[in-house]
Design a protein around this motif. Sequence first.
Motif, PDB file in Angstrom:
ATOM      1  N   GLY A 171       0.824  -1.203   0.000  1.00  0.00           N
ATOM      2  CA  GLY A 171       0.000   0.000   0.000  1.00  0.00           C
ATOM      3  C   GLY A 171       0.857   1.252   0.000  1.00  0.00           C
ATOM      4  N   ASP A 172       0.692   2.095  -1.026  1.00  0.00           N
ATOM      5  CA  ASP A 172       1.490   3.311  -1.144  1.00  0.00           C
ATOM      6  C   ASP A 172       0.687   4.570  -0.820  1.00  0.00           C
ATOM      7  OD1 ASP A 172      -0.145   3.506  -3.396  1.00  0.00           O
ATOM      8  OD2 ASP A 172       1.441   2.909  -4.789  1.00  0.00           O
ATOM      9  N   GLY A 173      -0.407   4.394  -0.078  1.00  0.00           N
ATOM     10  CA  GLY A 173      -1.241   5.530   0.301  1.00  0.00           C
ATOM     11  C   GLY A 173      -0.916   6.061   1.687  1.00  0.00           C
ATOM     12  N   ASN A 174      -1.862   6.811   2.242  1.00  0.00           N
ATOM     13  CA  ASN A 174      -1.635   7.470   3.532  1.00  0.00           C
ATOM     14  C   ASN A 174      -1.330   6.483   4.659  1.00  0.00           C
ATOM     15  OD1 ASN A 174      -2.344   9.836   2.181  1.00  0.00           O
ATOM     16  ND2 ASN A 174      -4.490   9.690   2.796  1.00  0.00           N
ATOM     17  N   GLY A 234      -8.396  -3.743  -4.172  1.00  0.00           N
ATOM     18  CA  GLY A 234      -7.014  -4.195  -4.239  1.00  0.00           C
ATOM     19  C   GLY A 234      -6.604  -5.101  -3.092  1.00  0.00           C
ATOM     20  N   SER A 235      -7.453  -5.226  -2.080  1.00  0.00           N
ATOM     21  CA  SER A 235      -7.100  -6.051  -0.914  1.00  0.00           C
ATOM     22  C   SER A 235      -6.812  -7.492  -1.304  1.00  0.00           C
ATOM     23  CB  SER A 235      -8.226  -6.015   0.120  1.00  0.00           C
ATOM     24  OG  SER A 235      -8.326  -4.768   0.734  1.00  0.00           O
ATOM     25  N   GLU A 236      -7.637  -8.038  -2.178  1.00  0.00           N
ATOM     26  CA  GLU A 236      -7.510  -9.454  -2.509  1.00  0.00           C
ATOM     27  C   GLU A 236      -6.168  -9.762  -3.154  1.00  0.00           C
ATOM     28  OE1 GLU A 236      -9.853 -12.503  -5.420  1.00  0.00           O
ATOM     29  OE2 GLU A 236     -11.053 -11.473  -3.892  1.00  0.00           O
ATOM     30  N   SER A 237      -5.775  -8.982  -4.156  1.00  0.00           N
ATOM     31  CA  SER A 237      -4.496  -9.246  -4.825  1.00  0.00           C
ATOM     32  C   SER A 237      -3.329  -8.966  -3.887  1.00  0.00           C
ATOM     33  CB  SER A 237      -4.373  -8.388  -6.095  1.00  0.00           C
ATOM     34  OG  SER A 237      -4.451  -7.008  -5.798  1.00  0.00           O
ATOM     35  N   VAL A 257      -9.599  -1.626   4.528  1.00  0.00           N
ATOM     36  CA  VAL A 257     -11.045  -1.887   4.613  1.00  0.00           C
ATOM     37  C   VAL A 257     -11.592  -2.175   3.222  1.00  0.00           C
ATOM     38  CG1 VAL A 257     -13.298  -0.944   5.238  1.00  0.00           C
ATOM     39  CG2 VAL A 257     -11.286  -0.396   6.630  1.00  0.00           C
ATOM     40  N   SER A 258     -12.300  -3.289   3.096  1.00  0.00           N
ATOM     41  CA  SER A 258     -12.935  -3.643   1.834  1.00  0.00           C
ATOM     42  C   SER A 258     -14.436  -3.784   2.049  1.00  0.00           C
ATOM     43  CB  SER A 258     -12.362  -4.967   1.302  1.00  0.00           C
ATOM     44  OG  SER A 258     -13.017  -5.352   0.119  1.00  0.00           O
ATOM     45  N   GLU A 259     -15.217  -3.166   1.172  1.00  0.00           N
ATOM     46  CA  GLU A 259     -16.678  -3.248   1.280  1.00  0.00           C
ATOM     47  C   GLU A 259     -17.186  -4.637   0.883  1.00  0.00           C
ATOM     48  OE1 GLU A 259     -18.799  -0.839   2.447  1.00  0.00           O
ATOM     49  OE2 GLU A 259     -16.957   0.194   2.984  1.00  0.00           O
ATOM     50  N   LEU A 260     -16.405  -5.355   0.074  1.00  0.00           N
ATOM     51  CA  LEU A 260     -16.828  -6.668  -0.409  1.00  0.00           C
ATOM     52  C   LEU A 260     -15.921  -7.751   0.155  1.00  0.00           C
ATOM     53  CD1 LEU A 260     -17.405  -5.724  -4.166  1.00  0.00           C
ATOM     54  CD2 LEU A 260     -19.151  -6.004  -2.391  1.00  0.00           C
ATOM     55  N   PRO A 261     -16.438  -8.965   0.342  1.00  0.00           N
ATOM     56  CA  PRO A 261     -15.600 -10.076   0.818  1.00  0.00           C
ATOM     57  C   PRO A 261     -14.495 -10.368  -0.190  1.00  0.00           C
ATOM     58  CG  PRO A 261     -17.941 -10.621   0.969  1.00  0.00           C
ATOM     59  CD  PRO A 261     -17.846  -9.365   0.155  1.00  0.00           C
ATOM     60  N   ILE A 262     -13.341 -10.824   0.303  1.00  0.00           N
ATOM     61  CA  ILE A 262     -12.238 -11.178  -0.576  1.00  0.00           C
ATOM     62  C   ILE A 262     -11.868 -12.644  -0.375  1.00  0.00           C
ATOM     63  CG2 ILE A 262     -11.364  -8.820  -0.494  1.00  0.00           C
ATOM     64  CD1 ILE A 262      -9.026  -9.909   1.231  1.00  0.00           C
ATOM     65  N   GLU A 263     -11.301 -13.245  -1.420  1.00  0.00           N
ATOM     66  CA  GLU A 263     -10.862 -14.629  -1.336  1.00  0.00           C
ATOM     67  C   GLU A 263      -9.446 -14.687  -0.769  1.00  0.00           C
ATOM     68  OE1 GLU A 263     -11.191 -16.617  -5.046  1.00  0.00           O
ATOM     69  OE2 GLU A 263     -13.369 -16.376  -5.188  1.00  0.00           O
ATOM     70  N   ILE A 264      -9.176 -15.699   0.038  1.00  0.00           N
ATOM     71  CA  ILE A 264      -7.859 -15.891   0.631  1.00  0.00           C
ATOM     72  C   ILE A 264      -7.401 -17.322   0.363  1.00  0.00           C
ATOM     73  CG2 ILE A 264      -6.569 -16.042   2.811  1.00  0.00           C
ATOM     74  CD1 ILE A 264      -8.228 -13.777   3.886  1.00  0.00           C
ATOM     75  N   ASN A 265      -6.158 -17.480  -0.062  1.00  0.00           N
ATOM     76  CA  ASN A 265      -5.573 -18.792  -0.355  1.00  0.00           C
ATOM     77  C   ASN A 265      -5.280 -19.523   0.956  1.00  0.00           C
ATOM     78  OD1 ASN A 265      -4.091 -21.003  -1.158  1.00  0.00           O
ATOM     79  ND2 ASN A 265      -2.726 -19.857  -2.538  1.00  0.00           N
ATOM     80  N   THR A 266      -6.303 -20.155   1.502  1.00  0.00           N
ATOM     81  CA  THR A 266      -6.146 -20.813   2.808  1.00  0.00           C
ATOM     82  C   THR A 266      -5.209 -22.013   2.742  1.00  0.00           C
ATOM     83  OG1 THR A 266      -8.172 -22.091   2.395  1.00  0.00           O
ATOM     84  CG2 THR A 266      -8.382 -20.051   3.667  1.00  0.00           C
ATOM     85  N   ARG A 267      -5.063 -22.618   1.558  1.00  0.00           N
ATOM     86  CA  ARG A 267      -4.148 -23.754   1.444  1.00  0.00           C
ATOM     87  C   ARG A 267      -2.726 -23.331   1.810  1.00  0.00           C
ATOM     88  NH1 ARG A 267      -3.757 -28.733  -0.657  1.00  0.00           N
ATOM     89  NH2 ARG A 267      -5.913 -28.668  -1.393  1.00  0.00           N
ATOM     90  N   LEU A 268      -2.276 -22.184   1.259  1.00  0.00           N
ATOM     91  CA  LEU A 268      -0.928 -21.707   1.567  1.00  0.00           C
ATOM     92  C   LEU A 268      -0.835 -21.175   2.994  1.00  0.00           C
ATOM     93  CD1 LEU A 268       0.766 -19.887  -1.462  1.00  0.00           C
ATOM     94  CD2 LEU A 268       1.541 -21.893  -0.195  1.00  0.00           C
ATOM     95  N   VAL A 269      -1.930 -20.588   3.477  1.00  0.00           N
ATOM     96  CA  VAL A 269      -1.950 -20.122   4.868  1.00  0.00           C
ATOM     97  C   VAL A 269      -1.698 -21.296   5.806  1.00  0.00           C
ATOM     98  CG1 VAL A 269      -3.406 -19.173   6.708  1.00  0.00           C
ATOM     99  CG2 VAL A 269      -3.442 -18.135   4.432  1.00  0.00           C
ATOM    100  N   LEU A 270      -2.332 -22.433   5.522  1.00  0.00           N
ATOM    101  CA  LEU A 270      -2.170 -23.626   6.344  1.00  0.00           C
ATOM    102  C   LEU A 270      -0.784 -24.235   6.169  1.00  0.00           C
ATOM    103  CD1 LEU A 270      -5.634 -25.341   5.784  1.00  0.00           C
ATOM    104  CD2 LEU A 270      -4.972 -23.767   7.581  1.00  0.00           C
ATOM    105  N   GLU A 271      -0.343 -24.312   4.911  1.00  0.00           N
ATOM    106  CA  GLU A 271       0.965 -24.906   4.634  1.00  0.00           C
ATOM    107  C   GLU A 271       2.090 -24.156   5.344  1.00  0.00           C
ATOM    108  OE1 GLU A 271       2.099 -25.425   0.583  1.00  0.00           O
ATOM    109  OE2 GLU A 271       0.359 -26.676   0.106  1.00  0.00           O
ATOM    110  N   LYS A 272       1.973 -22.835   5.363  1.00  0.00           N
ATOM    111  CA  LYS A 272       3.029 -22.004   5.944  1.00  0.00           C
ATOM    112  C   LYS A 272       2.808 -21.722   7.432  1.00  0.00           C
ATOM    113  CE  LYS A 272       4.475 -19.568   1.734  1.00  0.00           C
ATOM    114  NZ  LYS A 272       4.793 -18.241   1.139  1.00  0.00           N
ATOM    115  N   GLY A 273       1.656 -22.087   7.945  1.00  0.00           N
ATOM    116  CA  GLY A 273       1.378 -21.823   9.358  1.00  0.00           C
ATOM    117  C   GLY A 273       1.321 -20.337   9.669  1.00  0.00           C
ATOM    118  N   LEU A 274       0.666 -19.595   8.799  1.00  0.00           N
ATOM    119  CA  LEU A 274       0.642 -18.135   8.921  1.00  0.00           C
ATOM    120  C   LEU A 274      -0.376 -17.661   9.953  1.00  0.00           C
ATOM    121  CD1 LEU A 274       0.782 -17.157   5.130  1.00  0.00           C
ATOM    122  CD2 LEU A 274       2.691 -17.488   6.726  1.00  0.00           C
TER     123      LEU A 274
END
Length: 341
Positions: A171-174, A234-237, A257-274
């Motif tokens: 994020g390059d904003g405020n 832009g949150s999702e990407s 803050v996003s007004e719409l739900p975003i998709e998250i790659n949970t497979r990698l989240v689990l693999e990496k233990g994030l």
Amino acid sequence: MINQIYRLVSPGRFEITYRDLSLNTDKVIVRPKFLSVCAADQRYYQGRREASVLKKKLPMALIHEGVGEIVFDPSNRFKIGQTVVMVPNTPVENDEVIDENYLPSSKFRSSGYDGFTQDYVFMESDRLVPIFEELDNHTSAFLELVSVAMHAVRRFKEKTHVRKEKIGIWGDGNLGYITALILKKEYPETELVVFGKNEHKLDYFTFIDEKILINDIPTGYAIDHAFECVGGRGSESAVDQIIDCIKPMGSISLLGVSELPIEINTRLVLEKGLTLFGSSRSGTIDFQETVDFLKENKDVIDYLSHLVSNVIEVSAIKHIDRAFEEDLVSSWGKTVMEWKI
């Protein structure tokens, strides 16, 4: 006394409301002096919220970022004429586990409750934090946003592991700019990298170690932890890129803050233990820590002043419209209203 409140009654339309308030009160009376327009205020002004939300929350006085001058104080905690930053979050209960800004019962100004576009604001004394002379008025107007970043960094300290060799900020904003400023002071030995899509905005980040355009991230680039300060579509990407870049067991601080739900790659989240955690708004403790931080790091004030992009003197209701319109077309920084209405 008769107080004038300048409320948004429908997108793009402000009206004056008159309210009779008693001086026989235990509240501190503050005269707003410098106010800052937030992206959340813009969403109401432009009508970029769902119709049901607008119907529920309007009419409402906007603005939750600002400083004012003490006019009356029955608590005798402040001097008449003293400049204070106003805390928009107003809790009605205490919880030993949940911070005040996450309690569902808390009231937040300019989000269902009147904000600071008033002649006078009646506030609890613990919702006010004095500021020091070296902190200029235009910069102090958006201390609320700085306190949000301060709150997120505080939570980051509590939730992350000790290895912090490289931290990425998307994020390059405020918000990205302010978060980077705080992190650079809190972790001076850490390599700080900002990922953005606008080269001209990244040019403002003169104090960081590396700047990378989001379309030019090198293959195999790795970071220990990350802050997502993008928001919106832009949150999702951004989150997707972070999950790809972050090392196992890293933490991702979500602030956009996003007004719409975003998709998250949970497979990698689990693999990496994030660890993913969200941070939103702030409380009095964060405001006080922000003021203390700036008092100890006065050079940060100069960097924050670069965010002041527009200063609009407001002496009539039409000037509020002008401030929002100027803010809308501004490509960088914050719009500050000198409240003289």
